[in-house]
Design a protein around this motif. Structure first.
Motif, PDB file in Angstrom:
ATOM      1  N   THR A 179       0.848  -1.189   0.000  1.00 30.15           N
ATOM      2  CA  THR A 179       0.000   0.000   0.000  1.00 30.15           C
ATOM      3  C   THR A 179       0.887   1.244   0.000  1.00 30.15           C
ATOM      4  N   ILE A 180       0.328   2.334  -0.427  1.00 29.95           N
ATOM      5  CA  ILE A 180       1.049   3.604  -0.445  1.00 29.95           C
ATOM      6  C   ILE A 180       0.583   4.452   0.727  1.00 29.95           C
ATOM      7  N   GLU A 181       1.538   5.073   1.402  1.00 25.66           N
ATOM      8  CA  GLU A 181       1.179   5.970   2.481  1.00 25.66           C
ATOM      9  C   GLU A 181       0.589   7.265   1.913  1.00 25.66           C
ATOM     10  N   ALA A 182      -0.394   7.817   2.605  1.00 25.51           N
ATOM     11  CA  ALA A 182      -0.948   9.107   2.203  1.00 25.51           C
ATOM     12  C   ALA A 182       0.125  10.178   2.341  1.00 25.51           C
ATOM     13  N   PRO A 183      -0.016  11.295   1.618  1.00 27.80           N
ATOM     14  CA  PRO A 183       0.969  12.375   1.743  1.00 27.80           C
ATOM     15  C   PRO A 183       1.145  12.799   3.205  1.00 27.80           C
ATOM     16  N   LYS A 184       2.383  13.079   3.575  1.00 25.86           N
ATOM     17  CA  LYS A 184       2.688  13.478   4.957  1.00 25.86           C
ATOM     18  C   LYS A 184       2.678  14.992   5.132  1.00 25.86           C
ATOM     19  N   SER A 185       2.392  15.721   4.042  1.00 24.38           N
ATOM     20  CA  SER A 185       2.451  17.171   4.093  1.00 24.38           C
ATOM     21  C   SER A 185       1.380  17.774   3.202  1.00 24.38           C
ATOM     22  N   GLN A 186       0.826  18.911   3.632  1.00 17.72           N
ATOM     23  CA  GLN A 186      -0.144  19.631   2.803  1.00 17.72           C
ATOM     24  C   GLN A 186       0.523  20.190   1.551  1.00 17.72           C
ATOM     25  N   GLY A 187       1.842  20.337   1.565  1.00 14.10           N
ATOM     26  CA  GLY A 187       2.553  20.860   0.412  1.00 14.10           C
ATOM     27  C   GLY A 187       2.950  19.788  -0.592  1.00 14.10           C
ATOM     28  N   ALA A 188       2.517  18.554  -0.376  1.00 11.42           N
ATOM     29  CA  ALA A 188       2.899  17.461  -1.266  1.00 11.42           C
ATOM     30  C   ALA A 188       2.275  17.636  -2.644  1.00 11.42           C
ATOM     31  N   ARG A 189       3.026  17.269  -3.667  1.00  5.12           N
ATOM     32  CA  ARG A 189       2.547  17.262  -5.034  1.00  5.12           C
ATOM     33  C   ARG A 189       2.644  15.840  -5.573  1.00  5.12           C
ATOM     34  N   ARG A 190       1.697  15.488  -6.430  1.00 10.34           N
ATOM     35  CA  ARG A 190       1.609  14.122  -6.937  1.00 10.34           C
ATOM     36  C   ARG A 190       2.319  14.002  -8.280  1.00 10.34           C
ATOM     37  N   PHE A 191       3.189  13.010  -8.387  1.00 10.33           N
ATOM     38  CA  PHE A 191       3.910  12.711  -9.624  1.00 10.33           C
ATOM     39  C   PHE A 191       3.588  11.276 -10.032  1.00 10.33           C
ATOM     40  N   VAL A 192       3.324  11.081 -11.323  1.00 14.52           N
ATOM     41  CA  VAL A 192       2.930   9.769 -11.834  1.00 14.52           C
ATOM     42  C   VAL A 192       4.053   9.196 -12.691  1.00 14.52           C
ATOM     43  N   VAL A 193       4.366   7.922 -12.467  1.00 11.30           N
ATOM     44  CA  VAL A 193       5.448   7.267 -13.201  1.00 11.30           C
ATOM     45  C   VAL A 193       5.107   7.202 -14.683  1.00 11.30           C
ATOM     46  N   ASP A 194       6.068   7.632 -15.508  1.00 14.95           N
ATOM     47  CA  ASP A 194       5.910   7.646 -16.958  1.00 14.95           C
ATOM     48  C   ASP A 194       6.323   6.288 -17.530  1.00 14.95           C
ATOM     49  N   ALA A 195       5.461   5.700 -18.345  1.00 14.59           N
ATOM     50  CA  ALA A 195       5.717   4.354 -18.885  1.00 14.59           C
ATOM     51  C   ALA A 195       6.460   4.385 -20.213  1.00 14.59           C
ATOM     52  N   THR A 196       7.177   5.485 -20.503  1.00 14.09           N
ATOM     53  CA  THR A 196       7.907   5.570 -21.779  1.00 14.09           C
ATOM     54  C   THR A 196       9.415   5.672 -21.595  1.00 14.09           C
ATOM     55  N   SER A 197       9.874   5.750 -20.343  1.00 19.40           N
ATOM     56  CA  SER A 197      11.325   5.843 -20.133  1.00 19.40           C
ATOM     57  C   SER A 197      11.695   5.147 -18.829  1.00 19.40           C
ATOM     58  N   GLY A 198      12.915   4.619 -18.802  1.00 16.11           N
ATOM     59  CA  GLY A 198      13.385   3.924 -17.621  1.00 16.11           C
ATOM     60  C   GLY A 198      13.252   2.416 -17.747  1.00 16.11           C
ATOM     61  N   GLU A 199      13.679   1.701 -16.713  1.00 13.86           N
ATOM     62  CA  GLU A 199      13.565   0.252 -16.677  1.00 13.86           C
ATOM     63  C   GLU A 199      13.927  -0.271 -15.295  1.00 13.86           C
ATOM     64  N   LEU A 200      13.506  -1.488 -15.021  1.00 10.82           N
ATOM     65  CA  LEU A 200      14.023  -2.243 -13.892  1.00 10.82           C
ATOM     66  C   LEU A 200      14.955  -3.300 -14.459  1.00 10.82           C
ATOM     67  N   GLY A 201      16.134  -3.430 -13.871  1.00 12.88           N
ATOM     68  CA  GLY A 201      17.086  -4.421 -14.339  1.00 12.88           C
ATOM     69  C   GLY A 201      17.755  -5.104 -13.167  1.00 12.88           C
ATOM     70  N   PHE A 202      18.429  -6.210 -13.447  1.00 16.26           N
ATOM     71  CA  PHE A 202      19.189  -6.886 -12.404  1.00 16.26           C
ATOM     72  C   PHE A 202      20.338  -7.668 -13.033  1.00 16.26           C
ATOM     73  N   ASP A 203      21.339  -7.926 -12.198  1.00 18.59           N
ATOM     74  CA  ASP A 203      22.502  -8.721 -12.604  1.00 18.59           C
ATOM     75  C   ASP A 203      22.682  -9.866 -11.622  1.00 18.59           C
TER      76      ASP A 203
END
Length: 296
Positions: free
Chosen positions: A25-49
């Motif tokens: 689960t995700i914790e609710a924002p801890k501050s009234q000044g919090a801004r919401r950012f959404v993960v973009d599905a067009t860049s980045g990756e998860l990798g492992f070695d």
């Protein structure tokens, strides 16, 4: 067979399995000044070695398999929370092999049989029941606490790109098991002006070590069927831990300043294969406010 495998994996000592869980689960924002950012599905990756004496394995999951959201207060980064999802069904493995221990490794190749085996180990193969597949394919990391920040207030930094390093602590979910982990990250906030960052690029500075035993990831011959060969017997060829790294971009959401109450209500954990909350249903075209967020 399960108990024997676990005992052998650590030379006779019982393995401490991570706690069972289907999702985080995700914790609710801890501050009234919090801004919401959404993960973009067009860049980045998860990798492992996974490096063993005679074989090196590299795994990757593309950006299209990433989703999630983070809440950031630009004036106090210590209050950041978030939850990132990864759908393992897009996993690809590549390998480099040495004929003998100590010999040079050859060219990297993609082996279809090895990719099939990886899915069997994770119980996300073609024979996995649909409900188990959706659960086992889900990797999540919940951001609970930030420490050792190089800066806590972005307004004290200048320029269109403002970098901050820190150690993030939260829960890591894999194969329906979760455990508390810490990882060193770098976040680069992009500004168009001096008000609120328009996006943040997050990447790991050090790999996160994930033990296969801890998450009950073992050689299998199909869904729910452990193989005769254990991690211990395969260890000269296959590593018993994966060094995980992650990189993603999260963009400022249109509803970047939700109330604390609405943010908490909308922070439903992900279920693979279901549309995000409030998005139009593909058949009806109507928004389903009760549907949880899609992983990947």
């Amino acid at each position: 067979l399960t108990l024997s495998t676990l005992l052998l994996a650590c030379g006779g000592e019982p393995v401490k399995l991570a706690e069972q869980a289907e999702k985080l689960t995700i914790e609710a924002p801890k501050s009234q000044g919090a801004r919401r950012f959404v993960v973009d599905a067009t860049s980045g990756e998860l990798g492992f070695d996974m490096d063993a004496p005679i074989e090196k394995i590299r795994g990757r999951v593309p950006a299209s398999a990433l989703s999630g959201e983070i809440f950031v207060d630009p004036s106090d980064l210590t209050k950041a929370t978030g939850l990132v999802h990864v759908d393992l069904r897009e996993l690809e493995l590549f390998q480099r092999k040495a004929d003998e221990e100590g010999k040079p490794f050859g060219e990297e190749t993609k082996n279809d049989t090895q990719n099939q085996h990886a899915r069997e180990w994770l119980e996300i193969g073609a024979d996995a029941p649909a409900d188990a597949l959706a659960k086992n394919a889900l990797i999540e990391f919940s951001l609970r606490e930030l420490k050792d920040l190089s800066a806590t207030d972005l307004s004290k930094l200048t320029g269109p790109e403002r970098k901050v390093t820190f150690t993030a602590t939260g829960e890591f979910l894999l194969h329906q098991r979760k455990a508390t982990k810490s990882v060193k990250l770098e976040a680069t906030f992009t500004y168009a002006g001096d008000a609120t960052p328009s996006s943040v690029r997050v990447k790991s500075l050090e790999p996160l070590e994930i033990g296969l035993d801890e998450y009950d990831v073992h050689p299998r011959e199909g869904f729910g069927r452990l193989a005769a060969k254990t991690l211990q017997t395969l260890s000269p060829k296959v590593a018993k831990a994966a060094a995980v790294h992650l990189e993603f971009t999260a963009k400022l959401a249109p509803d970047a300043k939700p109330t604390m109450e609405s943010a908490a209500a909308g922070a439903a954990p992900a279920v693979a294969g279901q549309p995000p909350s409030g998005t139009p249903h593909p058949d009806t075209g109507k928004a389903d406010a009760k549907a949880p967020a899609k992983a990947g």
